[in-house]
Motif scaffolding. Structure first.
Motif, PDB file in Angstrom:
ATOM      1  N   ASP A   1       0.863  -1.181   0.000  1.00 49.20           N
ATOM      2  CA  ASP A   1       0.000   0.000   0.000  1.00 49.20           C
ATOM      3  C   ASP A   1       0.901   1.233   0.000  1.00 49.20           C
ATOM      4  OD1 ASP A   1      -2.156   1.621   0.088  1.00 49.20           O
ATOM      5  OD2 ASP A   1      -2.719   1.177   2.159  1.00 49.20           O
ATOM      6  N   ASP A   2       1.594   1.440  -1.116  1.00 49.70           N
ATOM      7  CA  ASP A   2       2.616   2.470  -1.173  1.00 49.70           C
ATOM      8  C   ASP A   2       2.665   3.040  -2.586  1.00 49.70           C
ATOM      9  OD1 ASP A   2       5.073   3.817  -1.496  1.00 49.70           O
ATOM     10  OD2 ASP A   2       5.960   2.681   0.144  1.00 49.70           O
ATOM     11  N   PRO A   3       2.115   4.248  -2.774  1.00 51.25           N
ATOM     12  CA  PRO A   3       2.009   4.811  -4.121  1.00 51.25           C
ATOM     13  C   PRO A   3       3.347   4.838  -4.866  1.00 51.25           C
ATOM     14  CG  PRO A   3       0.810   6.176  -2.563  1.00 51.25           C
ATOM     15  CD  PRO A   3       1.524   5.136  -1.759  1.00 51.25           C
ATOM     16  N   ARG A   4       4.418   5.201  -4.185  1.00 51.79           N
ATOM     17  CA  ARG A   4       5.709   5.293  -4.867  1.00 51.79           C
ATOM     18  C   ARG A   4       6.117   3.934  -5.425  1.00 51.79           C
ATOM     19  NH1 ARG A   4      11.387   7.867  -4.074  1.00 51.79           N
ATOM     20  NH2 ARG A   4      12.021   7.427  -6.217  1.00 51.79           N
TER      21      ARG A   4
ATOM     22  N   THR B   1     -12.163  14.118  -5.856  1.00 53.23           N
ATOM     23  CA  THR B   1     -11.734  12.845  -5.286  1.00 53.23           C
ATOM     24  C   THR B   1     -11.840  12.870  -3.762  1.00 53.23           C
ATOM     25  OG1 THR B   1     -10.174  12.482  -7.080  1.00 53.23           O
ATOM     26  CG2 THR B   1      -9.816  11.224  -5.070  1.00 53.23           C
ATOM     27  N   TYR B   2     -11.334  13.943  -3.157  1.00 50.90           N
ATOM     28  CA  TYR B   2     -11.326  14.000  -1.700  1.00 50.90           C
ATOM     29  C   TYR B   2     -12.725  14.222  -1.147  1.00 50.90           C
ATOM     30  CZ  TYR B   2      -6.362  14.203  -2.532  1.00 50.90           C
ATOM     31  OH  TYR B   2      -5.108  13.901  -2.956  1.00 50.90           O
TER      32      TYR B   2
ATOM     33  N   ALA C   1       4.617  10.938   0.488  1.00 50.32           N
ATOM     34  CA  ALA C   1       4.357  12.299   0.006  1.00 50.32           C
ATOM     35  C   ALA C   1       4.821  13.343   1.031  1.00 50.32           C
ATOM     36  CB  ALA C   1       2.875  12.480  -0.284  1.00 50.32           C
TER      37      ALA C   1
ATOM     38  N   GLY D   1      -8.896  -4.351   3.203  1.00 49.98           N
ATOM     39  CA  GLY D   1      -7.830  -4.549   2.231  1.00 49.98           C
ATOM     40  C   GLY D   1      -7.284  -3.246   1.671  1.00 49.98           C
TER      41      GLY D   1
ATOM     42  N   TYR E   1      -4.430  -4.107  -0.536  1.00 46.38           N
ATOM     43  CA  TYR E   1      -3.259  -3.249  -0.406  1.00 46.38           C
ATOM     44  C   TYR E   1      -2.784  -3.346   1.036  1.00 46.38           C
ATOM     45  CZ  TYR E   1      -4.941  -0.995  -4.685  1.00 46.38           C
ATOM     46  OH  TYR E   1      -5.359  -0.722  -5.951  1.00 46.38           O
TER      47      TYR E   1
ATOM     48  N   THR F   1      -4.177   7.885  -5.508  1.00 47.02           N
ATOM     49  CA  THR F   1      -5.425   8.096  -4.777  1.00 47.02           C
ATOM     50  C   THR F   1      -6.604   8.232  -5.747  1.00 47.02           C
ATOM     51  OG1 THR F   1      -4.183   9.266  -3.074  1.00 47.02           O
ATOM     52  CG2 THR F   1      -6.567   9.517  -3.039  1.00 47.02           C
ATOM     53  N   ASP F   2      -6.402   9.014  -6.796  1.00 45.76           N
ATOM     54  CA  ASP F   2      -7.468   9.196  -7.790  1.00 45.76           C
ATOM     55  C   ASP F   2      -7.872   7.865  -8.415  1.00 45.76           C
ATOM     56  OD1 ASP F   2      -7.760  11.864  -7.476  1.00 45.76           O
ATOM     57  OD2 ASP F   2      -6.521  12.452  -9.189  1.00 45.76           O
TER      58      ASP F   2
ATOM     59  N   LYS G   1      -7.393   4.819  -7.294  1.00 46.37           N
ATOM     60  CA  LYS G   1      -8.033   3.921  -6.332  1.00 46.37           C
ATOM     61  C   LYS G   1      -9.479   4.332  -6.108  1.00 46.37           C
ATOM     62  CE  LYS G   1      -5.851   2.290  -2.469  1.00 46.37           C
ATOM     63  NZ  LYS G   1      -4.913   2.395  -1.334  1.00 46.37           N
ATOM     64  N   ALA G   2      -9.716   5.632  -6.023  1.00 45.86           N
ATOM     65  CA  ALA G   2     -11.070   6.115  -5.761  1.00 45.86           C
ATOM     66  C   ALA G   2     -12.011   5.752  -6.900  1.00 45.86           C
ATOM     67  CB  ALA G   2     -11.053   7.627  -5.550  1.00 45.86           C
TER      68      ALA G   2
ATOM     69  N   ASP H   1       1.270  10.535  -5.192  1.00 47.56           N
ATOM     70  CA  ASP H   1       0.235  10.260  -4.199  1.00 47.56           C
ATOM     71  C   ASP H   1      -1.153  10.550  -4.771  1.00 47.56           C
ATOM     72  OD1 ASP H   1       0.126   9.469  -1.361  1.00 47.56           O
ATOM     73  OD2 ASP H   1      -1.018  11.331  -1.171  1.00 47.56           O
ATOM     74  N   LYS H   2      -1.254  11.706  -5.428  1.00 47.34           N
ATOM     75  CA  LYS H   2      -2.542  12.116  -5.981  1.00 47.34           C
ATOM     76  C   LYS H   2      -2.993  11.160  -7.088  1.00 47.34           C
ATOM     77  CE  LYS H   2      -5.864  15.300  -6.417  1.00 47.34           C
ATOM     78  NZ  LYS H   2      -6.640  14.803  -7.526  1.00 47.34           N
TER      79      LYS H   2
ATOM     80  N   VAL I   1      -6.421  -5.574  -8.180  1.00 44.27           N
ATOM     81  CA  VAL I   1      -5.836  -5.814  -6.860  1.00 44.27           C
ATOM     82  C   VAL I   1      -6.924  -6.102  -5.836  1.00 44.27           C
ATOM     83  CG1 VAL I   1      -4.544  -4.725  -4.986  1.00 44.27           C
ATOM     84  CG2 VAL I   1      -3.828  -4.379  -7.352  1.00 44.27           C
TER      85      VAL I   1
ATOM     86  N   ALA J   1       6.693  13.423  -5.303  1.00 36.50           N
ATOM     87  CA  ALA J   1       6.015  12.450  -4.441  1.00 36.50           C
ATOM     88  C   ALA J   1       4.550  12.828  -4.255  1.00 36.50           C
ATOM     89  CB  ALA J   1       6.726  12.363  -3.088  1.00 36.50           C
ATOM     90  N   VAL J   2       4.277  14.114  -4.218  1.00 41.87           N
ATOM     91  CA  VAL J   2       2.899  14.572  -4.047  1.00 41.87           C
ATOM     92  C   VAL J   2       2.065  14.193  -5.272  1.00 41.87           C
ATOM     93  CG1 VAL J   2       1.432  16.604  -3.755  1.00 41.87           C
ATOM     94  CG2 VAL J   2       3.602  16.444  -2.523  1.00 41.87           C
TER      95      VAL J   2
END
Lengths: 346, 266, 294
Positions: A167-170, C75-76, C263, C245, A209, A340-341, A343-344, A336-337, A206, A332-333
């Protein structure tokens, strides 16, 4: 009437808490070690104290960022920290580390050449390698019969719902980068745009995560494939040899955790004594026994036993393509975004 | 009425089953030979023996119990007195205070941990028991306060008036009349505080020092290597010890009936 | 709910007095505590949320609104809404499950009440992680529940339970149930026995007796329980990670990642947190402001 003693007891307890425990004996010879949980065996600490008389206060963290948060706050002064390669690089950039006086750490000679002068500390001025590891694929060979050699073999429609990943975006983005021939540090808006459709295809496949304990889902049989830390893979292999570890042909992340001394360390001499101590082959061997990562200490490796060396997750055979992470700053930001996008949406 | 009671008893029993099902699993796995705590392999007692070799683990349990006890004591005083004062008197900005008290319940733990850490650095408070207890009380006392307020709502003012007429000061009335009346809420609040403090991980990470590692910190640190059954064993010992303590206290109380005006403290 | 909330700021107290110097003195520790350990750290986070990201974590003191602009991203907002929904469902489930238990304990013989309360609480004196992993053992496809269901023939093949939203709700309900039971208990405990008997004897039937008499009388406890479950459940993410999960992020996951993930975006995490706090405080304030009719 009976309540009075209770009240008094409460007040006393409160007073005790605020006075009794804050005073700290200013012992001249002690070091504050801030390291990953469970990464420094108690036996090693005890041995060091017995020999040098230097007391070790061992405080732990569970991620590089957690460590940084506490280090940067300045609440506590540490003599030794144990960051991973990209964090060392960032700390060096920000001038947060002290030079190691190699004359005080003669055992450094035991470290293998391939672990010295790496990009995060190119002139090897600040850090002593502790353990290395990689991120690779674990295959439950009872369930998956076809050969799995790379990321593209894992992320296929037929494996949908049978995959666990960190569970690590990088990490996740670095795998997609590898499949288009880019290195893990090649993070630009263009390359991210390039891997976006790949990740959009991968992520819905997946099931779990998990960065803390991805082995759980594999052992439970809830998934058959995983992209996990080599340490997790080694534990799985030790539990059951059906769990095979494969380093992806496209290239994989090799992480290297090292010891380093913060700039404001109160006892750098003690810290260097500790560095030298853990570099002894017989001591380093104890660390290997406790934690099945890749030991960069070649002299210590000679003391390992057959099964330890044969565990492919600890000492992968062949000549895999491994790269360390470098500090990518603000990118890195963006990573992350992106994740997250996706996954959402999934 | 009787039938209703039977139904309620059955419902309660079913809920208890729900609450204790994972605990049964936890206890079961403390006897498992596999060290990964995931698949059952065979019976052993070795993890109970391992507790006594694991000084770090036992020390962290001690730390946790100490912190949870002190936290609970302070939270109960702060929460009970606070609830009563806000109920009894008109303070300017009462609603603002009320809202502020709820904030620690809402703020995500990581934000609370980081902001308290920075605050402690600003005021030069060295990290250790004090900093942990302060941060724990901050998120625990609202639970006491809310429970006590719920009990106070609809309180018969005559109760307190009567005490006052007997010549008691407001504080005296509070202690002699209100505290006994509020006791169920105080006990509930204390139980919640103790439980929250005992199991808190994230705020504690940011406010702890090397010498004050708590059990949750220790356990979380071990996830990476696999949560071995020693952790189940120590949990089992602890809750069995508590259960025995509670039941014996209860039995003793029943024997000495009228003597027992003091409810058991957690 | 609105009406019940008013009881919290003491609004329904009939004989509230103006705070005397003595009252101020007694309340001083509470106010001091709130100012020092709630207000001050919250202000620190407020400042941080208006700064730029520092390289090693932390912030660079350079003013920007950007973090709040980033919070407004769809998204948020979606994640926030989903978190609220999960929290609401959890609260409702805890209420339905917990109320009868609280009622039973509150009406049990006096000597047994504390024992029952302890029984509710003791499971939570074990480690959260081990407890939650025990649920993994129960819910997994080759797990306890599936084998039982297969045995009794209720299902023919393993039912996917783990790593679903249902598992997350179950984990949340498990975690927060005591925080519903205990406050309701404190309200039930003070009910007059005669009153309950009367309610039942009026021939209204148990359902009417409950809904018309008992529930309104225990509403302060219900409100307290709702608060103590809903509010903390909103920020919790660990259950989601282990039983869900980590597939679907909750607002708590997102905030945590800004501080503990690669981040290292503290200002954004702070902005998300502040948004949560302000939205909640506003809601509470608003409900508290309603005209007090009683």
């Amino acid at each position: 009437m009976k309540r009075v003693p209770l009240f008094v007891a409460i007040v006393l307890a409160a007073a005790l808490a605020s006075t009794g425990c804050t005073k700290k004996a200013e012992a001249p010879n002690e070091i504050n070690l801030f390291a990953w949980s469970e990464y420094v065996p108690q036996g090693v600490i005890d041995g060091f104290t017995a020999e040098t008389g230097i007391r070790v206060n061992y405080e732990t963290y569970a991620s590089n960022e957690e460590m940084l948060a506490k280090l940067v706050s300045g609440a506590q002064k540490y003599d030794l920290i144990q960051p991973s390669e990209y964090t060392i690089e960032a700390l060096i950039k920000e001038q947060r580390l002290q030079l190691v006086d190699w004359a005080k750490v003669p055992n450094f000679k035991n470290i293998g050449q391939e672990f010295k002068n790496l990009p995060h500390d190119p002139r090897q001025l600040y850090s002593v390698p502790w353990m290395a590891g990689s991120v690779g694929i674990v295959v439950n060979t009872d369930k998956i019969k076809e050969p799995i050699t790379g990321y593209n073999d894992v992320f296929q429609e037929k494996h949908s719902g049978r995959i666990v990943v960190l569970d690590d975006p990088r990490e996740i983005v670095s795998w997609a980068l590898a499949t288009v021939g880019k290195g893990p540090n090649d993070v630009t808006p263009q390359t991210l745009e390039q891997v976006k459709p790949i990740l959009a295809r991968w992520l819905p496949l997946v099931k779990v995560y998990d960065s803390d304990s991805p082995k759980t889902a594999l052992l439970n049989g809830d998934v058959d494939l995983g992209i996990v830390w080599s340490g997790e893979a080694a534990l799985l292999y030790a539990e059951n040899e059906k769990f095979q570890y494969v380093l992806p042909a496209e290239g994989a992340h090799q992480f290297l955790d090292s010891l380093a001394i913060p700039i404001d360390a109160p006892n750098p001499i003690g810290a260097m004594a500790f560095m030298n101590y853990i570099l002894r082959p017989e001591v380093s061997r104890l660390i290997s026994a406790d934690f099945p990562y890749t030991n960069p200490n070649l002299e210590a490796r000679k003391l390992l036993e057959e099964p330890e060396l044969d565990n492919p997750a600890s000492y992968p055979p062949g000549n895999p393509k491994l790269t360390g992470f470098s500090d990518i700053g603000d990118s890195a930001v963006a990573i992350d975004k992106l994740v997250t996008d996706l996954k959402a949406k999934g | 009425m009787k039938r209703v009671n039977t139904m309620l008893a059955a419902w309660t029993a079913a809920t208890m089953l729900f609450l204790y099902l994972p605990i049964a699993i936890l206890i079961g796995f403390s006897f498992n030979t596999s060290r990964l705590n995931i698949v059952w392999q065979g019976f052993t007692l070795e993890w109970y023996a391992a507790i006594w070799r694991d000084a770090v683990l036992v020390k962290s349990l001690e730390n946790s119990l100490y912190i949870a006890s002190v936290t609970t004591a302070i939270s109960v005083v702060l929460g009970t007195a606070g609830a009563w004062l806000l109920y009894r008197y008109r303070f300017p900005g009462a609603r603002m205070w009320q809202t502020l008290i709820f904030v620690p319940m809402l703020v995500p733990e990581v934000i609370m941990g980081v902001s308290l850490l920075i605050f402690f650095v600003v005021i030069h408070l060295e990290l250790g028991f004090t900093s942990i207890v302060i941060s724990h009380v901050t998120f625990c006392f609202p639970f006491v306060l809310v429970a006590v307020q719920a009990r106070l709502a609809g309180l018969d003012p005559a109760l307190e008036e009567a005490a006052m007429d007997l010549g008691a000061t407001p504080v005296g009335a509070f202690r002699r009349v209100l505290v006994p009346y509020l006791m169920p809420a105080i006990i509930s609040g204390a139980l919640m505080s103790f439980t929250l403090s005992l199991d808190e991980l994230i705020v504690t990470y940011f406010t702890a020092s090397a010498g004050t590692r708590t059990l949750p910190l220790e356990i979380f640190g071990r996830v990476k290597k696999g949560l071995d059954p020693t952790l189940n064993a120590i949990s089992t010992v602890f809750i069995l010890f508590t259960a025995v303590l509670v039941v014996t206290t209860e039995l003793l109380k029943r024997r000495g009936t009228s003597l027992a005006s003091e409810p058991p403290q957690p | 709910m609105r009406q019940e909330l008013t009881s919290f700021d003491g609004g329904t107290a009939i004989r509230q007095r103006r705070a005397s110097p003595m009252a101020w003195l007694l309340a001083a520790p509470l106010f001091a505590w709130v100012v020092a350990f709630v207000v001050a750290p919250t202000l620190i986070m407020l400042v941080y949320s208006l700064c730029e990201r520092g390289t090693l974590g932390g912030v660079v003191y350079h003013f920007t609104w950007e973090n709040y602009a980033a919070v407004a991203d769809p998204t948020y907002l979606n994640i926030l809404v989903r978190s609220v929904v999960f929290s609401l469902v959890t609260t409702l489930a805890c209420l339905v499950m917990g109320y009868p238990v609280a009622f039973y304990i509150g009406r049990a013989p006096e000597a047994r009440r504390n024992l029952l309360l302890m029984l509710v609480m003791i499971p939570f004196w074990t480690s959260f992680l081990i407890r939650t992993y025990a649920w993994v053992t129960i819910l997994k496809s080759e797990g306890l529940l599936n084998s039982v269901l297969l045995q009794v023939g209720m299902i023919t093949q393993p039912f996917e339970m783990l790593y679903t939203p249902g598992a997350v709700i179950l984990g949340l309900v498990y975690t927060f149930l005591p925080f519903m039971i205990l406050p309701i208990y404190t309200s039930v405990e003070k009910l007059d026995n005669a009153l309950i008997e009367a309610a039942f004897d009026l021939g209204a039937g148990p359902v009417r007796a409950f809904s018309k008499v008992i529930v309104p009388m225990t509403s302060p406890g219900i409100t307290a329980g709702i608060l103590l479950v809903f509010v903390p459940a909103l920020g919790l993410y660990a259950v989601n990670d282990i039983l869900g999960g980590g597939k679907v992020d909750m607002i708590g996951n997102i905030i945590e990642n800004q501080f503990k993930g690669s981040a290292r975006n503290w200002p954004f995490g702070a902005a998300l947190g502040m948004t949560l706090v302000v939205a909640f405080a506003a809601a509470l304030w608003y409900t508290g402001r309603r005209p007090r009719t009683a």
